[in-house]
Design an enzyme around this catalytic site. Structure first.
Site, PDB file in Angstrom:
ATOM      1  N   ASP A 171      36.661  47.095  87.127  1.00  0.00           N
ATOM      2  CA  ASP A 171      37.009  46.663  85.776  1.00  0.00           C
ATOM      3  C   ASP A 171      36.484  47.677  84.761  1.00  0.00           C
ATOM      4  O   ASP A 171      35.408  48.244  84.948  1.00  0.00           O
ATOM      5  CB  ASP A 171      36.373  45.290  85.509  1.00  0.00           C
ATOM      6  CG  ASP A 171      36.998  44.629  84.306  1.00  0.00           C
ATOM      7  OD1 ASP A 171      37.809  43.711  84.501  1.00  0.00           O
ATOM      8  OD2 ASP A 171      36.690  45.048  83.165  1.00  0.00           O
TER       9      ASP A 171
ATOM     10  N   GLU B 107      47.574  53.874  77.915  1.00  0.00           N
ATOM     11  CA  GLU B 107      48.442  52.689  77.849  1.00  0.00           C
ATOM     12  C   GLU B 107      47.779  51.468  78.516  1.00  0.00           C
ATOM     13  O   GLU B 107      48.422  50.710  79.236  1.00  0.00           O
ATOM     14  CB  GLU B 107      49.799  53.054  78.492  1.00  0.00           C
ATOM     15  CG  GLU B 107      50.954  52.109  78.280  1.00  0.00           C
ATOM     16  CD  GLU B 107      51.241  51.754  76.832  1.00  0.00           C
ATOM     17  OE1 GLU B 107      50.578  52.300  75.923  1.00  0.00           O
ATOM     18  OE2 GLU B 107      52.082  50.898  76.600  1.00  0.00           O
TER      19      GLU B 107
HETATM   20  C1  LIG Z   1      50.513  49.360  81.255  1.00  0.00           C
HETATM   21  S1  LIG Z   1      49.594  49.752  82.708  1.00  0.00           S
HETATM   22  C2  LIG Z   1      49.335  51.519  82.524  1.00  0.00           C
HETATM   23  C3  LIG Z   1      48.993  52.180  83.810  1.00  0.00           C
HETATM   24  C4  LIG Z   1      48.846  53.703  83.735  1.00  0.00           C
HETATM   25  N1  LIG Z   1      47.688  54.095  82.971  1.00  0.00           N
HETATM   26  C5  LIG Z   1      50.090  54.329  83.178  1.00  0.00           C
HETATM   27  O1  LIG Z   1      50.050  54.906  82.077  1.00  0.00           O
HETATM   28  O2  LIG Z   1      51.135  54.226  83.832  1.00  0.00           O
HETATM   29  C6  LIG Z   1      47.970  49.112  82.350  1.00  0.00           C
HETATM   30  C7  LIG Z   1      47.048  49.249  83.524  1.00  0.00           C
HETATM   31  O3  LIG Z   1      45.720  48.930  83.099  1.00  0.00           O
HETATM   32  C8  LIG Z   1      45.110  48.119  84.092  1.00  0.00           C
HETATM   33  N2  LIG Z   1      44.055  47.316  83.436  1.00  0.00           N
HETATM   34  C9  LIG Z   1      44.225  46.429  82.428  1.00  0.00           C
HETATM   35  N3  LIG Z   1      43.050  45.867  82.096  1.00  0.00           N
HETATM   36  C10 LIG Z   1      42.110  46.426  82.908  1.00  0.00           C
HETATM   37  C11 LIG Z   1      40.714  46.246  83.055  1.00  0.00           C
HETATM   38  N4  LIG Z   1      40.051  45.336  82.307  1.00  0.00           N
HETATM   39  N5  LIG Z   1      40.054  46.989  83.965  1.00  0.00           N
HETATM   40  C12 LIG Z   1      40.735  47.876  84.757  1.00  0.00           C
HETATM   41  N6  LIG Z   1      42.070  48.065  84.678  1.00  0.00           N
HETATM   42  C13 LIG Z   1      42.757  47.361  83.759  1.00  0.00           C
HETATM   43  C14 LIG Z   1      46.251  47.281  84.662  1.00  0.00           C
HETATM   44  O4  LIG Z   1      45.974  46.753  85.930  1.00  0.00           O
HETATM   45  C15 LIG Z   1      47.393  48.294  84.670  1.00  0.00           C
HETATM   46  O5  LIG Z   1      47.465  49.000  85.887  1.00  0.00           O
END
Ligand SMILES: C[S@@+](CC[C@H](N)C(=O)[O-])C[C@H]1O[C@@H](n2cnc3c(N)ncnc32)[C@H](O)[C@@H]1O
Length: 226
Positions: free
Chosen positions: A110, A128
């Site tokens: 996380d 993103e």
């Molecule tokens: C919209 S996607 C973007 C993924 C990637 N960075 C991209 O640009 O394609 C958001 C990502 O953030 C991750 N995410 C959201 N909240 C998170 C958290 N609290 N800790 C770790 N990962 C998180 C989600 O699982 C997801 O894979």
């Protein structure tokens, strides 16, 4: 999944952008890897990643940024962290040769408790993903903790208040509606100044932002140093 996609496409998209899960999650992970490629390349240009640097991508999704970053830090090390197991598996698959050589590592974790030591990276990026973090300041504090002194953070958003005042056709017919929907669903749509303010509150220095108002729903990338 096809039924849900047809019945409520935007909800399914939002749920899986926030936390890709199951079969739909895997589909959206691959879609995002393609759709965010130019946003990711733009972010990496501004980060100026090179050589032996150690780089961490928080919320790495399907691992496209990790792949592009490891091409830049050609003698370095790139790590990705995501709280979706589906995305961890996909990011490993997308980077398999580099993972096998120990140059890339993907961990389940996380953003508010990053599974890395203090001062272990030269650069940290979050592309993103920032608006999904339940406690954005805790996430930025973690990025600060794992950065070496002088290290750089980059936070990029595809949808922001930097969107053009004279919107493109796509922005006018799709973008505005999507942004308003996301806001009603509880997402904070931020400006470049908002990001700079949050980075400064988290202890970073020299925070600034760059933007591309006419790209997608208003690209913005905020950069700062520890
Ligand atoms: C919209 S996607 C973007 C993924 C990637 N960075 C991209 O640009 O394609 C958001 C990502 O953030 C991750 N995410 C959201 N909240 C998170 C958290 N609290 N800790 C770790 N990962 C998180 C989600 O699982 C997801 O894979």
């Amino acid at each position: 999944m096809i039924g849900t996609l047809l019945a409520r496409p935007l909800e399914l998209m939002e749920e899986n952008f926030r936390r890709p899960t199951g079969r739909a999650g895997r589909f959206f992970g691959n879609l995002m890897a393609v759709q965010h490629r130019s946003l990711t390349a733009w972010t990496i240009e501004h980060m100026d990643v090179r050589g032996r640097q150690r780089v961490l991508d928080v919320g790495c999704g399907g691992g496209m940024a990790v792949k592009l970053l490891s091409g830049r830090a050609a003698q370095g090390f790139v790590a990705g962290v995501d709280y979706s197991m589906e995305m961890v598996e996909q990011a490993v698959r997308r980077n398999l040769p580099a993972v096998a050589r120990g140059r890339v590592e993907i961990r389940h974790g996380d953003c508010s408790q990053l599974p890395y030591e203090d001062a272990s990276f030269d650069q940290v990026c979050a592309i993103e993903t920032f608006y999904f973090w339940p406690d954005p300041l805790a996430g930025l504090a973690e990025a600060y903790r794992v950065l070496k002194p002088g290290g750089q953070v980059a936070v990029t958003l595809e949808m922001s208040r930097e969107a053009a005042d004279d919107p493109s056709l796509t922005q006018r017919f799709f973008g505005r509606r999507f942004t308003e929907r996301s806001q009603r669903a509880g997402l904070h749509i931020l400006s470049g100044d908002d990001l700079v303010d949050r980075l400064t509150k988290a202890g970073f220095q020299d925070a600034r932002f760059v933007s591309e108002p006419r790209r997608s729903l208003g690209w913005v990338c905020a950069l700062a140093r520890k």
